[in-house]
Design a protein around this motif. Structure first.
Motif, short mmCIF file in Angstrom:
data_model
loop_
_atom_site.label_atom_id
_atom_site.label_comp_id
_atom_site.label_asym_id
_atom_site.label_seq_id
_atom_site.Cartn_x
_atom_site.Cartn_y
_atom_site.Cartn_z
N TYR A 51 -29.63 -91.11 3.70
CA TYR A 51 -30.50 -90.45 2.73
C TYR A 51 -29.83 -90.50 1.36
O TYR A 51 -28.71 -90.02 1.20
CB TYR A 51 -30.73 -89.00 3.18
CG TYR A 51 -31.68 -88.23 2.30
CD1 TYR A 51 -33.06 -88.28 2.52
CD2 TYR A 51 -31.22 -87.48 1.23
CE1 TYR A 51 -33.94 -87.60 1.70
CE2 TYR A 51 -32.09 -86.79 0.41
CZ TYR A 51 -33.44 -86.85 0.66
OH TYR A 51 -34.32 -86.17 -0.16
N LYS A 114 -44.44 -89.07 2.25
CA LYS A 114 -43.99 -87.74 1.76
C LYS A 114 -44.79 -87.35 0.51
O LYS A 114 -44.83 -88.12 -0.46
CB LYS A 114 -42.49 -87.79 1.47
CG LYS A 114 -41.83 -86.46 1.17
CD LYS A 114 -40.30 -86.65 1.13
CE LYS A 114 -39.54 -85.36 0.96
NZ LYS A 114 -38.07 -85.56 1.11
N PHE A 118 -38.61 -84.39 -3.47
CA PHE A 118 -37.51 -83.43 -3.51
C PHE A 118 -36.77 -83.58 -4.84
O PHE A 118 -35.82 -84.34 -4.95
CB PHE A 118 -36.60 -83.72 -2.30
CG PHE A 118 -35.41 -82.83 -2.17
CD1 PHE A 118 -35.53 -81.45 -2.23
CD2 PHE A 118 -34.15 -83.37 -1.95
CE1 PHE A 118 -34.42 -80.63 -2.07
CE2 PHE A 118 -33.03 -82.58 -1.79
CZ PHE A 118 -33.16 -81.20 -1.85
N CYS A 155 -39.98 -83.20 5.42
CA CYS A 155 -38.94 -82.40 4.76
C CYS A 155 -39.46 -81.43 3.69
O CYS A 155 -39.96 -80.37 4.02
CB CYS A 155 -37.87 -83.34 4.21
SG CYS A 155 -36.28 -82.52 4.01
N TYR A 156 -39.39 -81.79 2.43
CA TYR A 156 -39.77 -80.87 1.34
C TYR A 156 -41.23 -80.42 1.50
O TYR A 156 -41.60 -79.34 1.04
CB TYR A 156 -39.55 -81.59 0.01
CG TYR A 156 -39.39 -80.71 -1.21
CD1 TYR A 156 -38.44 -79.70 -1.25
CD2 TYR A 156 -40.18 -80.91 -2.33
CE1 TYR A 156 -38.30 -78.89 -2.38
CE2 TYR A 156 -40.04 -80.13 -3.48
CZ TYR A 156 -39.09 -79.12 -3.49
OH TYR A 156 -38.95 -78.34 -4.62
N ARG A 159 -42.08 -76.84 2.50
CA ARG A 159 -42.07 -75.69 1.58
C ARG A 159 -43.45 -75.34 1.03
O ARG A 159 -43.59 -74.36 0.30
CB ARG A 159 -41.13 -75.99 0.40
CG ARG A 159 -39.66 -76.00 0.80
CD ARG A 159 -38.79 -76.13 -0.43
NE ARG A 159 -37.38 -76.19 -0.08
CZ ARG A 159 -36.58 -75.11 0.01
NH1 ARG A 159 -37.06 -73.91 -0.23
NH2 ARG A 159 -35.31 -75.25 0.34
N ALA A 180 -34.53 -83.53 6.25
CA ALA A 180 -33.07 -83.50 6.12
C ALA A 180 -32.73 -82.48 5.05
O ALA A 180 -32.53 -82.84 3.88
CB ALA A 180 -32.56 -84.89 5.75
N PHE A 181 -32.74 -81.19 5.43
CA PHE A 181 -32.27 -80.19 4.48
C PHE A 181 -30.76 -80.39 4.32
O PHE A 181 -30.16 -81.24 4.96
CB PHE A 181 -32.62 -78.78 4.97
CG PHE A 181 -34.00 -78.31 4.52
CD1 PHE A 181 -35.07 -79.19 4.46
CD2 PHE A 181 -34.23 -76.99 4.17
CE1 PHE A 181 -36.34 -78.77 4.04
CE2 PHE A 181 -35.50 -76.55 3.76
CZ PHE A 181 -36.55 -77.43 3.69
N ASN A 182 -30.16 -79.62 3.46
CA ASN A 182 -28.76 -79.88 3.09
C ASN A 182 -27.94 -78.61 3.27
O ASN A 182 -28.46 -77.58 3.67
CB ASN A 182 -28.74 -80.37 1.64
CG ASN A 182 -29.51 -79.40 0.75
OD1 ASN A 182 -29.00 -78.34 0.39
ND2 ASN A 182 -30.78 -79.71 0.46
N THR A 185 -29.39 -75.48 0.98
CA THR A 185 -30.67 -74.84 1.31
C THR A 185 -30.83 -74.63 2.81
O THR A 185 -31.57 -73.75 3.24
CB THR A 185 -31.84 -75.71 0.80
OG1 THR A 185 -31.76 -77.00 1.42
CG2 THR A 185 -31.82 -75.85 -0.71
N TYR A 218 -24.94 -87.27 0.89
CA TYR A 218 -25.87 -86.15 1.09
C TYR A 218 -25.62 -85.66 2.52
O TYR A 218 -25.82 -86.40 3.48
CB TYR A 218 -27.31 -86.64 0.93
CG TYR A 218 -28.37 -85.57 1.14
CD1 TYR A 218 -28.88 -84.86 0.05
CD2 TYR A 218 -28.85 -85.27 2.42
CE1 TYR A 218 -29.85 -83.87 0.24
CE2 TYR A 218 -29.82 -84.29 2.60
CZ TYR A 218 -30.31 -83.59 1.51
OH TYR A 218 -31.27 -82.62 1.69
#
Ligand SMILES: NC(=O)CC(=O)C(=O)O
Length: 279
Positions: A51, A114, A118, A155-156, A159, A180-182, A185, A218
């Motif tokens: 990523y 997507k 992000f 992913c994003y 939200r 793939a959050f990090n 967050t 990442y």
């Protein structure tokens, strides 16, 4: 599995710098998941590529292409629905973050790009701008398995509650987010967002992350999980490579909806979430 139940498997894949190796590992795990009774198998966001903005153009490919050919074969050989995580897709001189879905005959039945890129800036912690290299998709994506309609986000997209609300309104009982959050967050937001989406809409929610690689530029949070319509985490792994299983029980989902009938109690005379393409 009897009745209105089916087994879901999430593959928390360790994704590295070799596309060929990433794809081969994914294929091996898909076979293992099918042998353990999974009817639907999901891979993580960026399952063929690390990523990062420097990787997206290098790993991008067209659809159909090398990765989706392998996904189609794998779905067919193992007789599963395959939600093939996401890959960087090259099309129209742009790059998208794209999730493809294959049925047990190996036919592509859905493609989700997507929607929400992000682009964030948390000073001193994480700044990321997907829009430097990626373009956003423009449509919502639902597909039908025999037992259940499934909505997709990446992913994003998790939200944005309206997306999940529309999927639920369209009859989805399961929403799957390869993501793939990090490490900034992930700890607070990853589980909280999934449980919120599941509880608000009384649906099953599944998220599939790559395994954590501490040496990557990442670092993914991991913790792939499945949440039930009561808002309870029913299956979760830590940050290492793993396969996670959960049984999706549609009778249980209906019983939750009967007990707390919020979808019938909405005040659509006062507020409404609409899908713009229906207007
Ligand atoms: N990587 C993402 O798309 C989203 C994310 O990490 C977050 O929302 O946090």
């Amino acid at each position: 599995m009897a009745g209105r139940k089916f087994r879901l498997a999430l593959i928390q894949l360790a994704v590295g710098a070799s596309k060929t190796e990433n794809l081969q590992r994914a294929a091996t795990y898909i076979t293992q998941a099918a042998k353990n009774g999974a009817k639907i198998v999901a891979l993580p966001e960026c399952c063929n590529s690390p990523y990062g903005n420097k990787f997206f153009p290098e790993f991008a490919e067209s659809i159909p292409g090398e990765s989706t050919d392998l996904f189609a074969r794998s779905a067919k050989e193992n007789k599963v629905y395959l939600i093939a995580g996401s890959i960087p897709e090259r099309a129209d001189e742009k790059i998208y973050n794209t999730c493809t879905v294959f049925d047990p005959n190996g036919v592509m039945v859905a493609k989700h790009r997507k929607l929400h890129l992000f682009d964030i800036n948390i000073p001193g912690q994480i700044t990321f701008e997907e829009s430097k290299t990626l373009s956003s998709g423009n449509s919502l994506t639902v597909f039908d398995m025999e037992l259940c309609k499934v909505g997709l986000g990446i992913c994003y997209d998790l939200r944005f509650p309206e997306l999940a609300q529309i999927y639920a309104k369209e009859g989805c009982r399961l929403i799957v987010y390869p993501g793939a959050f990090n490490m900034t967050t992930g700890p607070l937001h990853w589980e909280l967002l999934q449980r919120a989406r599941a509880l608000d809409n009384q649906v099953y929610v599944a998220t599939v992350s790559p395994a954590r690689d501490e040496t990557a530029s990442y670092i993914a949070w991991g913790h792939s999980m499945v949440v039930d319509p009561w808002g309870k985490v029913i299956s979760e792994c830590d940050h290492k490579e793993d396969i996670l299983y959960a049984d999706v029980d549609l009778d249980y989902l209906e019983s939750v909806r009967e007990q707390i009938p919020v979808s019938k109690q909405k005040r659509s005379d006062l507020y409404k979430v609409v899908n713009c393409s229906d207007q």
